[in-house]
Write an enzyme that holds these catalytic residues in place. Sequence first.
Site, PDB file in Angstrom:
ATOM      1  N   SER A  41      50.863  37.108  42.096  1.00 51.06           N
ATOM      2  CA  SER A  41      50.835  35.699  41.697  1.00 51.06           C
ATOM      3  C   SER A  41      50.722  34.792  42.917  1.00 51.06           C
ATOM      4  CB  SER A  41      52.117  35.344  40.944  1.00 51.06           C
ATOM      5  OG  SER A  41      52.155  33.964  40.650  1.00 51.06           O
ATOM      6  N   TYR A  65      61.106  35.710  39.994  1.00 48.56           N
ATOM      7  CA  TYR A  65      59.686  36.016  39.743  1.00 48.56           C
ATOM      8  C   TYR A  65      58.889  35.913  41.045  1.00 48.56           C
ATOM      9  CZ  TYR A  65      54.951  35.421  37.824  1.00 48.56           C
ATOM     10  OH  TYR A  65      53.605  35.539  37.550  1.00 48.56           O
TER      11      TYR A  65
HETATM   12  N1  LIG Z   1      48.690  33.572  33.356  1.00 42.97           N
HETATM   13  C1  LIG Z   1      48.978  33.102  34.573  1.00 42.97           C
HETATM   14  O1  LIG Z   1      48.860  31.884  34.853  1.00 42.97           O
HETATM   15  C2  LIG Z   1      49.420  34.065  35.639  1.00 42.97           C
HETATM   16  C3  LIG Z   1      49.454  33.604  36.960  1.00 42.97           C
HETATM   17  C4  LIG Z   1      49.861  34.476  37.962  1.00 42.97           C
HETATM   18  C5  LIG Z   1      50.203  35.771  37.648  1.00 42.97           C
HETATM   19  N2  LIG Z   1      50.182  36.198  36.350  1.00 42.97           N
HETATM   20  C6  LIG Z   1      50.563  37.585  36.087  1.00 42.97           C
HETATM   21  O2  LIG Z   1      49.574  38.195  35.284  1.00 42.97           O
HETATM   22  C7  LIG Z   1      50.166  39.224  34.503  1.00 42.97           C
HETATM   23  C8  LIG Z   1      49.775  39.043  33.042  1.00 42.97           C
HETATM   24  O3  LIG Z   1      50.310  37.804  32.603  1.00 42.97           O
HETATM   25  P1  LIG Z   1      49.700  36.990  31.368  1.00 42.97           P
HETATM   26  O4  LIG Z   1      49.689  35.574  31.740  1.00 42.97           O
HETATM   27  O5  LIG Z   1      48.469  37.677  30.894  1.00 42.97           O
HETATM   28  O6  LIG Z   1      50.892  37.158  30.330  1.00 42.97           O
HETATM   29  P2  LIG Z   1      50.913  37.712  28.807  1.00 42.97           P
HETATM   30  O7  LIG Z   1      49.764  37.183  28.036  1.00 42.97           O
HETATM   31  O8  LIG Z   1      52.297  37.457  28.327  1.00 42.97           O
HETATM   32  O9  LIG Z   1      50.724  39.249  29.044  1.00 42.97           O
HETATM   33  C9  LIG Z   1      51.739  40.036  29.563  1.00 42.97           C
HETATM   34  C10 LIG Z   1      51.752  41.322  28.777  1.00 42.97           C
HETATM   35  O10 LIG Z   1      52.708  42.190  29.397  1.00 42.97           O
HETATM   36  C11 LIG Z   1      53.432  42.820  28.368  1.00 42.97           C
HETATM   37  N3  LIG Z   1      54.751  43.229  28.827  1.00 42.97           N
HETATM   38  C12 LIG Z   1      55.787  42.430  29.179  1.00 42.97           C
HETATM   39  N4  LIG Z   1      56.849  43.181  29.486  1.00 42.97           N
HETATM   40  C13 LIG Z   1      56.470  44.471  29.333  1.00 42.97           C
HETATM   41  C14 LIG Z   1      57.124  45.702  29.499  1.00 42.97           C
HETATM   42  N5  LIG Z   1      58.409  45.758  29.894  1.00 42.97           N
HETATM   43  N6  LIG Z   1      56.437  46.855  29.260  1.00 42.97           N
HETATM   44  C15 LIG Z   1      55.137  46.805  28.866  1.00 42.97           C
HETATM   45  N7  LIG Z   1      54.465  45.651  28.671  1.00 42.97           N
HETATM   46  C16 LIG Z   1      55.133  44.504  28.905  1.00 42.97           C
HETATM   47  C17 LIG Z   1      53.550  41.763  27.278  1.00 42.97           C
HETATM   48  O11 LIG Z   1      53.811  42.373  26.030  1.00 42.97           O
HETATM   49  P3  LIG Z   1      55.219  42.145  25.267  1.00 42.97           P
HETATM   50  O12 LIG Z   1      55.263  40.699  24.922  1.00 42.97           O
HETATM   51  O13 LIG Z   1      55.160  43.066  24.126  1.00 42.97           O
HETATM   52  O14 LIG Z   1      56.291  42.521  26.246  1.00 42.97           O
HETATM   53  C18 LIG Z   1      52.185  41.109  27.327  1.00 42.97           C
HETATM   54  O15 LIG Z   1      51.279  41.765  26.462  1.00 42.97           O
HETATM   55  C19 LIG Z   1      51.670  39.142  34.750  1.00 42.97           C
HETATM   56  O16 LIG Z   1      52.041  40.110  35.708  1.00 42.97           O
HETATM   57  C20 LIG Z   1      51.849  37.741  35.301  1.00 42.97           C
HETATM   58  O17 LIG Z   1      52.982  37.648  36.122  1.00 42.97           O
HETATM   59  C21 LIG Z   1      49.791  35.370  35.337  1.00 42.97           C
END
Ligand SMILES: NC(=O)c1ccc[n+]([C@@H]2O[C@H](COP(=O)([O-])OP(=O)(O)OC[C@H]3O[C@@H](n4cnc5c(N)ncnc54)[C@H](OP(=O)(O)O)[C@@H]3O)[C@@H](O)[C@H]2O)c1
Length: 254
Positions: free
Chosen positions: A146, A159
């Site tokens: 991130s 985080y």
């Molecule tokens: N979107 C942004 O702006 C952004 C920016 C920087 C970094 N990121 C990073 O990108 C990655 C994806 O984020 P996203 O924004 O796409 O979020 P998201 O749509 O919430 O996707 C995250 C996925 O991870 C799964 N997950 C969470 N805990 C888990 C666990 N213990 N075991 C297996 N699966 C798990 C969630 O499923 P459940 O709900 O079933 O747990 C969800 O499907 C993350 O690492 C986040 O920190 C995102």
Amino acid sequence: MTDQQVHKVALVTGAATGIGKACAEALAAKGFIIAANYRSREQEAHAMLAALPGNGHQLFKADVADPSQAQAMVTEIGDKLGRIDVLVNAAGQYTQQDIHSNDYVAWQQAWQHSMALNLQAPVNLAFLVGRFMQDAGAGRIINITSRGAFRGEPAAPAYGAAKSALNSATQSLALALGQHGICVYAVAPGWTETPAASPRIAAQGWEGVAAQSPLGRVGRPDEIGSIVAFLASDNAEYLTGAIIDANGASYLRN
Ligand SMILES: NC(=O)c1ccc[n+]([C@@H]2O[C@H](COP(=O)([O-])OP(=O)(O)OC[C@H]3O[C@@H](n4cnc5c(N)ncnc54)[C@H](OP(=O)(O)O)[C@@H]3O)[C@@H](O)[C@H]2O)c1
């Protein structure tokens, strides 16, 4: 031989939604067989899998923050698909913490959860999957970190710290595993329009968040997927150890 002809297997965690889903889609489009991990989002996971191009993709349900579930999942993937060539650690969660208003128990819980999911889960999977890759003499590990690792996360310090530590682990593992033909990368997104991020962007105001980038917008999950697909290709070997900023120049490191 191209990636498409050998049908390499890519394990993508958190593949039911958001960035993980986009990575699964981009890798499937390049001919990878996807081992798609999900935790609780049954419906989204099945819909994502059904829409992937190509054949042979499978779902693997596990809480990756639980070391024994992670180990059982990797064993099951090995048994069913026979190989793991690429690991994309996309599962993660931003946990809001307020040092001013949290009680001590909530403060500790947020640290434990955030470290277990955002740091320990990816490195445990790197350990487990690394065994397959060492036997094959090749592999790619791609950690989604991130922008917050660099600019600080005052409302989510655990985080930010976990993502920063994952960047550091990426570099350490690139050094440790390169001799086995295993390349390790981090991709550090800024704001990206996903189910997790969109409500937080809305709360801050879309216009102001978009204005953080000179492009005047936030990122799309497919843009992160494309970067990951490139890193998983045969052309990215010499980038090993790199931390790729994908934040639309909203935060530039020296
Ligand atoms: N979107 C942004 O702006 C952004 C920016 C920087 C970094 N990121 C990073 O990108 C990655 C994806 O984020 P996203 O924004 O796409 O979020 P998201 O749509 O919430 O996707 C995250 C996925 O991870 C799964 N997950 C969470 N805990 C888990 C666990 N213990 N075991 C297996 N699966 C798990 C969630 O499923 P459940 O709900 O079933 O747990 C969800 O499907 C993350 O690492 C986040 O920190 C995102």
